[in-house]
Design a protein around this motif. Structure first.
Motif, PDB file in Angstrom:
ATOM      1  N   THR A  28      -1.666   3.274  -5.204  1.00  0.00           N
ATOM      2  CA  THR A  28      -0.381   3.211  -4.529  1.00  0.00           C
ATOM      3  C   THR A  28       0.046   4.435  -3.803  1.00  0.00           C
ATOM      4  N   LEU A  29       0.764   4.206  -3.074  1.00  0.00           N
ATOM      5  CA  LEU A  29       1.392   5.474  -2.528  1.00  0.00           C
ATOM      6  C   LEU A  29       2.935   5.513  -2.427  1.00  0.00           C
ATOM      7  N   LEU A  30       3.627   6.479  -2.903  1.00  0.00           N
ATOM      8  CA  LEU A  30       5.167   6.132  -2.895  1.00  0.00           C
ATOM      9  C   LEU A  30       5.736   6.443  -1.646  1.00  0.00           C
ATOM     10  N   GLY A  31       6.620   5.330  -1.566  1.00  0.00           N
ATOM     11  CA  GLY A  31       7.240   5.198  -0.262  1.00  0.00           C
ATOM     12  C   GLY A  31       6.473   4.135   0.726  1.00  0.00           C
ATOM     13  N   ALA A  32       5.430   3.828   0.299  1.00  0.00           N
ATOM     14  CA  ALA A  32       4.750   2.782   1.439  1.00  0.00           C
ATOM     15  C   ALA A  32       4.701   1.321   0.666  1.00  0.00           C
ATOM     16  N   GLU A  33       5.585   1.043   0.112  1.00  0.00           N
ATOM     17  CA  GLU A  33       5.795  -0.408  -0.674  1.00  0.00           C
ATOM     18  C   GLU A  33       5.765  -1.428   0.221  1.00  0.00           C
ATOM     19  N   THR A  34       6.087  -1.479   1.226  1.00  0.00           N
ATOM     20  CA  THR A  34       6.023  -2.588   2.178  1.00  0.00           C
ATOM     21  C   THR A  34       4.512  -2.710   2.734  1.00  0.00           C
ATOM     22  N   TYR A  35       3.997  -1.429   2.912  1.00  0.00           N
ATOM     23  CA  TYR A  35       2.628  -1.406   3.682  1.00  0.00           C
ATOM     24  C   TYR A  35       1.822  -2.175   2.441  1.00  0.00           C
ATOM     25  N   LEU A  36       1.878  -1.616   1.262  1.00  0.00           N
ATOM     26  CA  LEU A  36       1.012  -2.252   0.009  1.00  0.00           C
ATOM     27  C   LEU A  36       1.217  -3.416  -0.238  1.00  0.00           C
TER      28      LEU A  36
END
Lengths: 450, 587
Positions: free
Chosen positions: B155-163
Motif C-alpha cells: 500500500t501507499l498512504l494517500g493513493a487509496e483510490t489508485y490502489l
C-alpha cells in the motif's frame, strides 16, 4: 537668455538637418518628371519598378494583385519565420514531461513566449495564403494568356517559384511535430513511394525509412535555409524578367480600356525651359520590348506616387487582414506526434488533398501519372502553344492581356477544366472525407473520440 | 490620389490596431490580480509581482513548473483559509506529522499534470483540444503516484483510490483480457501497460463505460457495474497511472515497496466455497483471487435470486448440464468450443482452482419450483428465454454472443419440418453449440410441455408448409441413375469433386473455408450460415448423411438456406463426402 541663444542656434540646426537629409535623399521633391524618375531609380527597392508604367498596371482587375500579394506574403513569412527561428529547436528528444523538444517549443510559443502565439499564427496563415495566392496568380496568368511571347520563359521561372512555394510550405508543415504535422507529412511521403524513383527521393528527404528525427532536421534545414534562398533567387529572376519583357502583358489596342484619369496619378510639374516638351518622352524612343514608344505613350504614367502608394496599400491590407485572422484564429496544434497512433482520417496539407483524393481511387495513375502529366504540361504550356502554332502555321500575333480571350478559347477551356477539377478534388478531399476516407457531409457532425 | 492615401491610412490603422491588440493581451496577464490579492491577504509589503517558477530536476532534464504564479499559497500553511487559487494544498499523505512532499521542490504539474509551463489558466490546466494530460483534480492526482513510487504490491498512504482501482482491475476481470506488465497477461484486448501516457482520464472513463465510443470495432462487453461512478473513477485513475515513462526507476523510488510483483491468493484444496470466491473475484485473506466470472455470467442462488452480468450465458444450470471435463476445458480455452467467443482463456487458473469453480457450478441447485406445477410459458421464461428470446425469435439478450445463433421458432416452416427433433434436442442438447443437454434439470413432462408450447405458437400456420420426403440415394442403386445417363448408376461421393462443387455452389455463404463466413453471410441476419468445420456438430449422431442430403437438396425450412434441386444427386453426394472429410474427428 536661453531664448536668444535658441533663436541664434535655430538656423544652424536647420542647415545641419538639411545637409544630413540631402546625404540620404539627394533629390528634391518638386514633383517634376525628373524628380519622380530620380525617386524611382535612386532607391534600391523602388528601382525594382520602372519609372513609368502603363495605366493598366494600376488597375486591380489586371493582375488581381495575386502575384504581388504572394510576394508580400513571402516577405511576411520571412519576417515571422526569423522570429520563430529564435525559439524553435528541430529535435525529437523527449523531455521530462514526455514531449518531444520540437513540440515543447510549440507549447512554449503558445504558453509563455512573448508574442509567440501571434507570430506563429501569422506564419501559419500566411503560409496557407501564399500557396492559395500563388495558385490564383497562375490562374490569372494563364487565362489572360500572359505567358505568350515574349514571356514564355518567365512562365517557367514562375512555375519553379510555385513548386518551391509548395515544397516550402510542405517542409514547414512537419516542424511543429504534432499529430497533424506528422501524419500530414507521412501521407505525402507515402504518395511519393508510388512514383518511380520515389523511394530514393523519399529516402533523401527523410534520411530514414520512416518520418522521424532525421526527417525533422532535414525538413528544417530545407525550410529555413535552402528553399527560401532558392525562392529568393527565383523571385529575383522572375521580377527582373517581368521588366525585361516589357512589364505586364497587354493587348495591342488599349484605347477602349477604362483607365484611371491622368489627374488621379499625381501632378507633374514642368520646370523645363522648353515648356512644350515632355521630359520623359524623349527617353522613351527605344527599340524592342523595352519601355516602349508607341501610340500608348499617353497611357503611361509615373510610378511615383500612384503605383507605389497602391502597392503599399496592398501590403498594409495584407498585413491587416492577416493580423485580424491571426488574432481570431489560432494555428492548430494537436497532440505530440505519435507514430503508433494514426489519426483517422490522416490528411495531407490541403493543397495535396486533391492528390490524396486521386490516390484513393488509384495509387499509380491518380497519385503519379495524372498529376505528373498535368504538372509537366503546365510547366511547358507556352512551348506547347508555340509548337502547335508552328505545326499549323498559325500566326495569332499579340492576344495576351485579356481575360478569356476569344482567340484562346481552346487553351482556356482545357485549363479551366483541369483547374476546376483540381479545386473540386481539393474540396472533396478536405471537406467531404471522414474516417477511413469515407464520404461524409461536412455539415453533419461525426461522432468522434478525443 | 487622395482616396488612395485615405485607404492606406485606414489599412494602417487596422494593421497597427490588430498588432497592438495582440500585444495588449500579453502585457496584462491574468495572474496579477491573484498576486495582488495574495499580497494583501498575507500583509506582505515587499511582494514582487511576476512569474514564479519551480525548476524540477529529473533524469530526463529540467521540468519547468509555473503553477505557483497563481497558486501562491500551496506550500504556505497559513493560507488554509484563502480562496482558490491561493489556498494551502491539502495533506498528500493524511495523518503524517511531517509531509514527505516538499511542494517548493517538486512543483505541481508532476502530480496534477496540465501544462506546467503556462501562465494562463486555460492553457495551464490543459483544457484545450488534443491535450493529452488535462489537469488531474483532487484524488485523480493519485494516478501520478506511480511516476515516482514503485507500486508493485502493498500500500501507499494517500493513493487509496489508485490502489482500489488496482483491486478493481482484478475484481472486474479486466486482467483476463488486458495485459499490464507485472500484473496480468491477457491477450484478448489491447495492452494497458502504457495507458496513462496514451489516453486522457476522460477517454479511459468513456472507454470503460461505452467500449465502442472510441473504437467502433471493440468487442469489450458493456458491464452492468458501469453506473457506479466510484468504480469507474477508481479504475480510470488506476489506468491513468500506468506509464512506461517514469520519473524514477525501481531502484531510486522514494519509498521502497514491499514486493516486486503483485501476488494473488491461490486455492490449495478444491472446495465449493473457494469456487464461489473465485467466481465472484473476492479476497481470500488479504490477497485477491483471480476469478471474476460474475462480471459476465449470472447465477441464481437456491432462492432464485439472480446475481451477475449479462455478457455471457447464465450458469445456474451448467453444472448439471455439462460434464466436469467440459467445464474445465471451457474455462481454460473457450475457443475450443466456440471459435468466436469473446470469453478470454483463463489459463492461469490452477487445477485446484478450476476444480473449485466446477464444484461451485455443480453446487448450484436452483430449479423453477415444481409446486404448483409451472406453466409451459413460465418454464420457457426461466430456462430458454435468455437465448431464444421472449418472442421465441432466437434473439434473446445474449443471443448475439452465441455461435450458432439460437433457433428462431417463429419460422413456422422450421417448426413444421423439424418438430420431431425438438424433444431430443432439449434432452440431449445440440453438440457444437451453446444448447446444453437439459435432461438432468428438466423432467420429461417439463420437456414435453416446453415442446408443446413452442409448437403451439405457430400451430395455425404450420399446415401451410409441407416438406417433401426424399431419401438418401445409395451408390449403385439401380433406381437412382446418373443425370442424363441412364446407363450409369451413382458412385460413392468423391472428395475432390465435392470440394470443387462446394466452392462453386456453397462458398458464397459458407465461405471458402466452409466456416460459415462467406461474403454473402454478412447480408444474412438469423440464422447465419452453418459453420461446417464445427466437428462437434457434424459428428453427432443426429447429423446423418441423409439429413445433410435433405438440407442441401430441399434447403433448411425457415432459414436462408435455399433448396439446391438443380444439383445432381452425384454432386450432392460429392459435397457430403467433402464435408465429412473436413470435419472428420481425428481423435
Amino acid at each position: 537668455m536661453g531664448m536668444a541663444k535658441m533663436q541664434q542656434l535655430k538656423p544652424v540646426l536647420h542647415e545641419f538637418g538639411r545637409k544630413v537629409y540631402s546625404t540620404v535623399i539627394r533629390h528634391g521633391a518638386d514633383n517634376t518628371g525628373l524628380t519622380k524618375s530620380k525617386i524611382m531609380f535612386g532607391n534600391l527597392f523602388l528601382h525594382i519598378q520602372p519609372v513609368k508604367v502603363h495605366k493598366r498596371t494600376l488597375n486591380f482587375k489586371t493582375t488581381l494583385c495575386a502575384g504581388l500579394i504572394t510576394f508580400y506574403l513571402f516577405l511576411i513569412l520571412v519576417g515571422t519565420g526569423v522570429l520563430l527561428m529564435f525559439h524553435y529547436v528541430p529535435s525529437t528528444h523527449v523531455g521530462p514531461d514526455g514531449l518531444p523538444e520540437a513540440y515543447q517549443r510549440m507549447l512554449n510559443l503558445r504558453s509563455n513566449v512573448f508574442w509567440g502565439v501571434f507570430t506563429r499564427n501569422m506564419h501559419r496563415w500566411a503560409a496557407h495564403a501564399m500557396v492559395a495566392m500563388m495558385i490564383l496568380h497562375v490562374f490569372r496568368v494563364f487565362v489572360t494568356g500572359s505567358y505568350r511571347r515574349p514571356r514564355e520563359f518567365n512562365w517557367v521561372i514562375g512555375m519553379i517559384c510555385g513548386i518551391l512555394t509548395v515544397v516550402l510550405s510542405y517542409t514547414g508543415y512537419l516542424l511543429p511535430w504534432d499529430q497533424l504535422a506528422y501524419w500530414g507529412v507521412k501521407v505525402g511521403t507515402e504518395i511519393a513511394k508510388i512514383a518511380p524513383g520515389g523511394e530514393i527521393i523519399r529516402g533523401i528527404l527523410l534520411g530514414d525509412n520512416e518520418v522521424g528525427g532525421e526527417a525533422l532536421i532535414r525538413f528544417y534545414v530545407l525550410h529555413v535555409a535552402l528553399l527560401p534562398t532558392l525562392l529568393t533567387v527565383f523571385i529575383a529572376i522572375h521580377f527582373f524578367r517581368i521588366r525585361k519583357d516589357g512589364g505586364l502583358a497587354k493587348p495591342d489596342d488599349t484605347s477602349g480600356d477604362k483607365l484611371i484619369p491622368q489627374s488621379e496619378c499625381g501632378e507633374v510639374r514642368n520646370t523645363s525651359v522648353f515648356k512644350s516638351a515632355r521630359s520623359y518622352q524623349l527617353v522613351e524612343i527605344v527599340k524592342g520590348t523595352e519601355p516602349k514608344v508607341n501610340e500608348e505613350v499617353n497611357q503611361m504614367v509615373f510610378s511615383w506616387p500612384k503605383l507605389m502608394v497602391r502597392e503599399l496599400i496592398v501590403f498594409v491590407l495584407v498585413l491587416a487582414v492577416l493580423s485580424v485572422i491571426s488574432l481570431a484564429y489560432n494555428a492548430p496544434l494537436e497532440g505530440p506526434a505519435d507514430p503508433a497512433h494514426p489519426t483517422n482520417p490522416s490528411k495531407a496539407p490541403w493543397y495535396f488533398l486533391g492528390l490524396q483524393e486521386l490516390v484513393s481511387y488509384h495509387a499509380l495513375f491518380g497519385g503519379v501519372i495524372l498529376p505528373g502529366l498535368l504538372a509537366g504540361l503546365l510547366l511547358v504550356a507556352p512551348y506547347i502553344e508555340i509548337f502547335v502554332e508552328t505545326l499549323f502555321g498559325l500566326k495569332r500575333g499579340n492576344i495576351s492581356g485579356v481575360y478569356f480571350g476569344k482567340e484562346r478559347l481552346l487553351e482556356n477551356s482545357l485549363f479551366m477544366t483541369i483547374f476546376i477539377a483540381g479545386i473540386l478534388f481539393i474540396i472533396i478531399g478536405s471537406l467531404f472525407r471522414g474516417a477511413n476516407w469515407e464520404f461524409v457531409y461536412p455539415w453533419i457532425p461525426t461522432p468522434g473520440g478525443h | 490620389m487622395l482616396k488612395d492615401y485615405r485607404i492606406l491610412l485606414a489599412a494602417c490603422v487596422i494593421a497597427v490596431g490588430a498588432m497592438l491588440l495582440s500585444i495588449a493581451k500579453l502585457v496584462t496577464p491574468g495572474y496579477k490580480a491573484h498576486q495582488k490579492a495574495y499580497a494583501k491577504l498575507t500583509g506582505s509589503t515587499d511582494f514582487e509581482i511576476g512569474v514564479k517558477q519551480i525548476n524540477v530536476e529529473t533524469k530526463a532534464g529540467l521540468l519547468v513548473d509555473r503553477c505557483t504564479t497563481c497558486h501562491l499559497g500551496a506550500a504556505n500553511a497559513d493560507a488554509a483559509a484563502f480562496d482558490q487559487p491561493l489556498r494551502t494544498h491539502s495533506e498528500i499523505c493524511p495523518g503524517l506529522a511531517e509531509q514527505p512532499h516538499d511542494l517548493n521542490k517538486i512543483g505541481c504539474s508532476i502530480c496534477h499534470e496540465g501544462n506546467g509551463r503556462a501562465i494562463d489558466e486555460t492553457d495551464a490546466h490543459g483544457h484545450f483540444k488534443h491535450w493529452l494530460s488535462p489537469l488531474l483534480v483532487g484524488r485523480e492526482a493519485q494516478a501520478s503516484c506511480a511516476k515516482c513510487h514503485y507500486m508493485g504490491a502493498g500500500t501507499l498512504l494517500g493513493a487509496e483510490t489508485y490502489l482500489r482501482g488496482k483491486e478493481l482491475f482484478v475484481e472486474k476481470v479486466c486482467y483476463a483480457c488486458h495485459t499490464i506488465r507485472g500484473l496480468s497477461d491477457g491477450k484478448s484486448a489491447p495492452e494497458l501497460t502504457d495507458a496513462g501516457d496514451k489516453f486522457t482520464l476522460a477517454y479511459l472513463k468513456e472507454s470503460i463505460v461505452v467500449p465502442t465510443a472510441n473504437l467502433a470495432t471493440s468487442t469489450m462487453p458493456k458491464f452492468n457495474w458501469t453506473q457506479e461512478a466510484d468504480t469507474i473513477a477508481a479504475l480510470a485513475i488506476f489506468l491513468k497511472g500506468q506509464r512506461l515513462n517514469k520519473l524514477r526507476d525501481e531502484a531510486s523510488a522514494p519509498i521502497g515497496m514491499l514486493a516486486a510483483e503483485q501476488t494473488f491468493a491461490s486455492v490449495i484444496e478444491p472446495s465449493v466455497a473457494a469456487g464461489e470466491a473465485l467466481f465472484k473475484g473476492a479476497f481470500s485473506g488479504h490477497l485477491q483471487l483471480r476469478g471474476g466470472c460474475i462480471n459476465c455470467h449470472a447465477v441464481k442462488n437456491s432462492e432464485g435470486l439472480v446475481q451477475g452480468g449479462e455478457n455471457g450465458p447464465e450458469l445456474t444450470y451448467v453444472g448439471r448440464a455439462r460434464s466436469a471435463a467440459y467445464m474445465a476445458s471451457h474455462i481454460r480455452n473457450p475457443k475450443e468450443d466456440a471459435l468466436d467467443t469473446i470469453m478470454p482463456p483463463f489459463r492461469h487458473l490452477s487445477d485446484t482452482e478450476i476444480d473449485s469453480l466446477v464444484l461451485y457450478l455443480q453446487s448450484l441447485d436452483y430449479t423453477l419450483p415444481r409446486t404448483p406445477e409451472p406453466t409451459a410459458q413460465a418454464l420457457f421464461s426461466n430456462y430458454c428465454m435468455s437465448c431464444h428470446g421472449q418472442n421465441l425469435d432466437g434473439n434473446g439478450s445474449i443471443a448475439a454472443l452465441l455461435d450458432p445463433l439460437p433457433r428462431d421458432f417463429t419460422a413456422y416452416q422450421f417448426v413444421a419440418s423439424y418438430k420431431d427433433r425438438f424433444v431430443n434436442s432439449i434432452r440431449e442438447g445440440v453438440a457444437g453449440g451453446a444448447m446444453a443437454p437439459w435432461q438432468n434439470i428438466l423432467t420429461e413432462e417439463e420437456i414435453e410441455s416446453l415442446v408443446t408450447y413452442i409448437v403451439s405458437t405457430t400451430e395455425d400456420r404450420q399446415s401451410r408448409f409441407v416438406r417433401m420426403d426424399v431419401s438418401l440415394p445409395k451408390p449403385g442403386d439401380p433406381e437412382r441413375h446418373r443425370f442424363r445417363d441412364e446407363t450409369r448408376t451413382l458412385e460413392a461421393g468423391d472428395i475432390t469433386s465435392g470440394q470443387d462443387a462446394f466452392q462453386k455452389f456453397c462458398a458464397s455463404c459458407h465461405g471458402m473455408l466452409a466456416n460459415g463466413k462467406g461474403p454473402n453471410a454478412y447480408a444474412l441476419k438469423h440464422p447465419l450460415p452453418r459453420d461446417l468445420i464445427n466437428k462437434k456438430f457434424l459428428n453427432q449422431s443426429s447429423v446423418t448423411d441423409e439429413r445433410l442430403y435433405r438440407s442441401i437438396l430441399l434447403g433448411v425450412a425457415g432459414t436462408p438456406m435455399p433448396s439446391h434441386d438443380h444439383l445432381a444427386d452425384q454432386t450432392i453426394l460429392d459435397i457430403i463426402a467433402y464435408l465429412r472429410s473436413i470435419s472428420r474427428d481425428t481423435n
